[in-house]
Write a protein that holds these residues in place. Structure first.
Motif, PDB file in Angstrom:
ATOM      1  N   ILE A 150      17.856   9.873  -4.435  1.00 59.07           N
ATOM      2  CA  ILE A 150      18.865  10.005  -4.984  1.00 59.07           C
ATOM      3  C   ILE A 150      18.542   8.883  -5.863  1.00 59.07           C
ATOM      4  N   TRP A 151      17.692   8.201  -6.048  1.00 53.41           N
ATOM      5  CA  TRP A 151      16.896   8.081  -7.768  1.00 53.41           C
ATOM      6  C   TRP A 151      15.453   9.190  -8.490  1.00 53.41           C
ATOM      7  N   ARG A 152      15.447   9.775  -7.000  1.00 54.25           N
ATOM      8  CA  ARG A 152      14.134  10.313  -7.345  1.00 54.25           C
ATOM      9  C   ARG A 152      12.691   9.405  -7.776  1.00 54.25           C
ATOM     10  N   HIS A 153      13.329   9.013  -6.386  1.00 55.14           N
ATOM     11  CA  HIS A 153      12.045   7.854  -7.100  1.00 55.14           C
ATOM     12  C   HIS A 153      10.698   8.291  -5.791  1.00 55.14           C
ATOM     13  N   SER A 154       9.183   8.112  -6.686  1.00 54.44           N
ATOM     14  CA  SER A 154       8.609   8.934  -6.501  1.00 54.44           C
ATOM     15  C   SER A 154       7.413   8.147  -5.040  1.00 54.44           C
ATOM     16  N   LEU A 155       7.568   6.861  -5.230  1.00 55.03           N
ATOM     17  CA  LEU A 155       7.251   6.263  -4.909  1.00 55.03           C
ATOM     18  C   LEU A 155       7.517   5.867  -3.295  1.00 55.03           C
ATOM     19  N   ALA A 156       9.050   5.898  -4.045  1.00 57.34           N
ATOM     20  CA  ALA A 156      10.111   5.238  -2.048  1.00 57.34           C
ATOM     21  C   ALA A 156       8.942   6.465  -1.447  1.00 57.34           C
ATOM     22  N   LYS A 194       7.305   8.967   3.436  1.00 55.78           N
ATOM     23  CA  LYS A 194       6.118  10.031   4.227  1.00 55.78           C
ATOM     24  C   LYS A 194       4.686   9.817   5.110  1.00 55.78           C
ATOM     25  N   ALA A 195       4.571   8.379   4.596  1.00 58.34           N
ATOM     26  CA  ALA A 195       3.033   7.462   4.801  1.00 58.34           C
ATOM     27  C   ALA A 195       3.961   6.320   6.424  1.00 58.34           C
ATOM     28  N   THR A 196       5.366   6.089   6.702  1.00 63.79           N
ATOM     29  CA  THR A 196       5.996   5.188   6.941  1.00 63.79           C
ATOM     30  C   THR A 196       5.881   6.499   8.805  1.00 63.79           C
ATOM     31  N   ALA A 197       6.120   7.701   8.064  1.00 67.15           N
ATOM     32  CA  ALA A 197       6.650   9.008   9.687  1.00 67.15           C
ATOM     33  C   ALA A 197       5.552   8.711  10.499  1.00 67.15           C
ATOM     34  N   PRO A 198       4.066   8.561  10.101  1.00 68.65           N
ATOM     35  CA  PRO A 198       3.354   8.902  11.972  1.00 68.65           C
ATOM     36  C   PRO A 198       2.892   7.712  12.881  1.00 68.65           C
ATOM     37  N   ILE A 199       3.470   6.147  11.671  1.00 70.95           N
ATOM     38  CA  ILE A 199       3.241   5.274  12.298  1.00 70.95           C
ATOM     39  C   ILE A 199       4.509   5.147  12.987  1.00 70.95           C
ATOM     40  N   GLY A 200       5.479   5.058  13.107  1.00 70.51           N
ATOM     41  CA  GLY A 200       6.594   5.253  13.395  1.00 70.51           C
ATOM     42  C   GLY A 200       6.770   6.451  14.764  1.00 70.51           C
ATOM     43  N   LEU A 203      -2.426   1.520   3.465  1.00 70.34           N
ATOM     44  CA  LEU A 203      -3.447   2.180   3.234  1.00 70.34           C
ATOM     45  C   LEU A 203      -3.381   3.312   3.517  1.00 70.34           C
ATOM     46  N   ARG A 204      -2.162   3.938   4.040  1.00 67.67           N
ATOM     47  CA  ARG A 204      -1.626   5.197   3.937  1.00 67.67           C
ATOM     48  C   ARG A 204      -1.012   5.131   2.566  1.00 67.67           C
ATOM     49  N   VAL A 205      -0.194   4.966   1.727  1.00 73.23           N
ATOM     50  CA  VAL A 205       0.804   4.662   1.031  1.00 73.23           C
ATOM     51  C   VAL A 205      -0.279   5.230  -0.114  1.00 73.23           C
ATOM     52  N   HIS A 206      -1.640   4.175  -0.831  1.00 74.92           N
ATOM     53  CA  HIS A 206      -2.575   3.867  -1.220  1.00 74.92           C
ATOM     54  C   HIS A 206      -3.406   5.446  -1.394  1.00 74.92           C
ATOM     55  N   ALA A 207      -3.157   6.527   0.073  1.00 80.62           N
ATOM     56  CA  ALA A 207      -4.291   7.711   0.094  1.00 80.62           C
ATOM     57  C   ALA A 207      -2.982   8.771  -0.700  1.00 80.62           C
ATOM     58  N   GLU A 208      -1.993   8.536  -0.710  1.00 81.64           N
ATOM     59  CA  GLU A 208      -0.562   9.367  -0.254  1.00 81.64           C
ATOM     60  C   GLU A 208      -1.037   8.843  -2.437  1.00 81.64           C
ATOM     61  N   ILE A 209      -0.639   8.080  -2.599  1.00 89.30           N
ATOM     62  CA  ILE A 209      -1.202   7.944  -4.443  1.00 89.30           C
ATOM     63  C   ILE A 209      -2.296   9.097  -5.007  1.00 89.30           C
ATOM     64  N   ALA A 210      -2.981   8.626  -3.923  1.00 87.85           N
ATOM     65  CA  ALA A 210      -4.996   9.312  -4.447  1.00 87.85           C
ATOM     66  C   ALA A 210      -4.227  10.520  -5.058  1.00 87.85           C
ATOM     67  N   VAL A 221      -5.377   1.793  17.497  1.00 85.46           N
ATOM     68  CA  VAL A 221      -6.741   1.674  16.366  1.00 85.46           C
ATOM     69  C   VAL A 221      -7.255   3.298  15.369  1.00 85.46           C
ATOM     70  N   ALA A 222      -7.066   4.652  16.566  1.00 86.96           N
ATOM     71  CA  ALA A 222      -7.141   5.755  15.906  1.00 86.96           C
ATOM     72  C   ALA A 222      -6.981   5.657  15.041  1.00 86.96           C
ATOM     73  N   LEU A 223      -5.130   5.423  14.643  1.00 83.62           N
ATOM     74  CA  LEU A 223      -3.683   5.730  13.221  1.00 83.62           C
ATOM     75  C   LEU A 223      -4.974   4.686  12.167  1.00 83.62           C
ATOM     76  N   LEU A 224      -5.340   3.708  12.577  1.00 85.37           N
ATOM     77  CA  LEU A 224      -6.256   3.228  11.573  1.00 85.37           C
ATOM     78  C   LEU A 224      -7.519   3.674  10.931  1.00 85.37           C
ATOM     79  N   VAL A 225      -7.853   3.712  11.671  1.00 86.34           N
ATOM     80  CA  VAL A 225      -9.816   4.427  11.177  1.00 86.34           C
ATOM     81  C   VAL A 225      -8.615   6.232  10.654  1.00 86.34           C
ATOM     82  N   GLN A 226      -8.122   6.604  10.923  1.00 86.07           N
ATOM     83  CA  GLN A 226      -7.120   7.887  10.637  1.00 86.07           C
ATOM     84  C   GLN A 226      -6.866   7.045   8.860  1.00 86.07           C
ATOM     85  N   SER A 227      -6.136   7.304   8.384  1.00 83.58           N
ATOM     86  CA  SER A 227      -5.912   5.916   7.897  1.00 83.58           C
ATOM     87  C   SER A 227      -7.163   5.914   6.583  1.00 83.58           C
ATOM     88  N   LEU A 228      -7.590   4.907   7.487  1.00 87.66           N
ATOM     89  CA  LEU A 228      -8.803   3.821   6.449  1.00 87.66           C
ATOM     90  C   LEU A 228      -9.658   5.415   5.957  1.00 87.66           C
TER      91      LEU A 228
END
Lengths: 240, 81
Positions: A80-86, A91-97, A219-226, B29-36
């Motif tokens: 909706i707001w074209r918010h790049s960080l959102a 994207k970073a949440t999906a694999p964790i969920g 960690l994942r958001v920082h990696a996406e920003i990079a 642990v695997a998800l954490l290590v992969q993310s790091l």
């Protein structure tokens, strides 16, 4: 309010100090939670020691749902707001969920075998949870199917938002249909019906899973920003 | 020693309880290590690219190129397509 955090560099500056805090919180809470799980929580009068599976099964399932709602909110803000960080947060949440949902299915299966006599049954709660896992996997696949990340974010955001309908279905599946799965005993009208000696370990483990989620998410958001900075730099060098 | 054996037996449910905790530990642990690892490698790539950018000899700027010379280290980067 959102725009204050739209600048990736400001976000990095504000969120970097949180990483060690979340890491330590996860380690300490997990240690306390596991101690309570195995040494202070009692065996169940019907289920015996197998009830200890609850202390990883329930937090995993809660986080699977929590991550999906978080992902949907982030995807909506991005759309909706074209918010790049959102977009990057979604994207970073999906694999964790997806990992949490997978764990809830596997631990539930291993709990179901001794208690229900079967690893799997196609009933409402289990099936809707499996659909949740497929929504996560579909989201990740759809997002990666586009060369242009912008279009990937847009298409996958719509998928996530349509899939939100599954969240109340999961929550109320145990009330709406006949199922082997027990109904809610913590988050329900009239307060928890679970004894404090079991509720406390469950809450500590859930908190540990939550801080773990925040830790890995950062960690994942920082990696996406990079990654997006790398993409922009490469593009500039290619056009120079 | 009996207490330890009893504990490990989990009242006969050892074959279900321990795999649950083991697989949860492995996945988390695997998800954490992969993310790091992903973060580390991307930050290294970014640093190398930024150093290459710094080291590049500055070309004489034509007036048309002037707006591009403002240092841009991120604000618009994510949205640049």
């Amino acid at each position: 309010m959102f725009n204050r955090f739209a600048n990736p560099n400001r976000f990095l500056r504000l969120s970097r100090p949180l990483v060690p805090v979340m890491a330590w919180a996860t380690v300490l809470l997990m240690a306390a939670g596991l101690y309570m799980t195995f040494f202070t929580a009692p065996a169940d009068y019907q289920q015996g020691q197998s009830v200890r599976i609850m202390y990883v099964h329930v937090p995993s399932a809660w986080m699977g749902l929590f991550c999906y709602v978080g992902m949907a909110v982030a995807a909506a803000v991005g759309l909706i707001w074209r918010h790049s960080l959102a977009d990057l947060v979604a994207k970073a949440t999906a694999p964790i969920g997806a990992a949490f949902t997978f764990l809830s299915l596997v631990t539930g299966s291993l709990w179901g075998k001794p208690m229900w006599g079967t690893y799997w049954v196609w009933d409402a709660r289990l099936t809707s949870m499996l659909v949740l896992l497929f929504l996560y996997l579909g989201y990740m696949a759809l997002q990666n199917a586009f060369d242009d990340p912008e279009r990937g974010f847009k298409a996958s955001a719509i998928l996530v938002l349509v899939g939100v309908i599954n969240v109340p279905i999961i929550k109320f599946s145990v009330d709406w249909w006949n199922t082997l799965h027990q109904p809610a005993s913590v988050i329900k009208a009239g307060g928890p019906s679970i004894h404090p000696s079991m509720l406390w370990p469950l809450l500590v483990m859930s908190l540990a899973f939550t801080t773990y989620y925040v830790w890995v998410l950062l960690l994942r958001v920082h990696a996406e920003i990079a990654a997006s900075k790398i993409r922009a730099l490469r593009m500039r060098q290619a056009s120079a | 020693m009996d207490a330890v054996t009893d504990f490990l037996a989990m009242g006969g449910y050892a074959a279900f309880v321990w795999p649950c905790f083991a697989i949860t530990a492995v996945v988390m642990v695997a998800l954490l290590v992969q993310s790091l690892a992903a973060l580390k490698s991307r930050e290294a790539t970014l640093r190398a690219l930024q150093q290459a950018e710094e080291a590049r000899p500055r070309r004489r700027r034509t007036p048309q190129a002037a707006p591009d010379s403002t240092p841009d280290t991120g604000a618009e980067v994510a949205r640049e397509a």
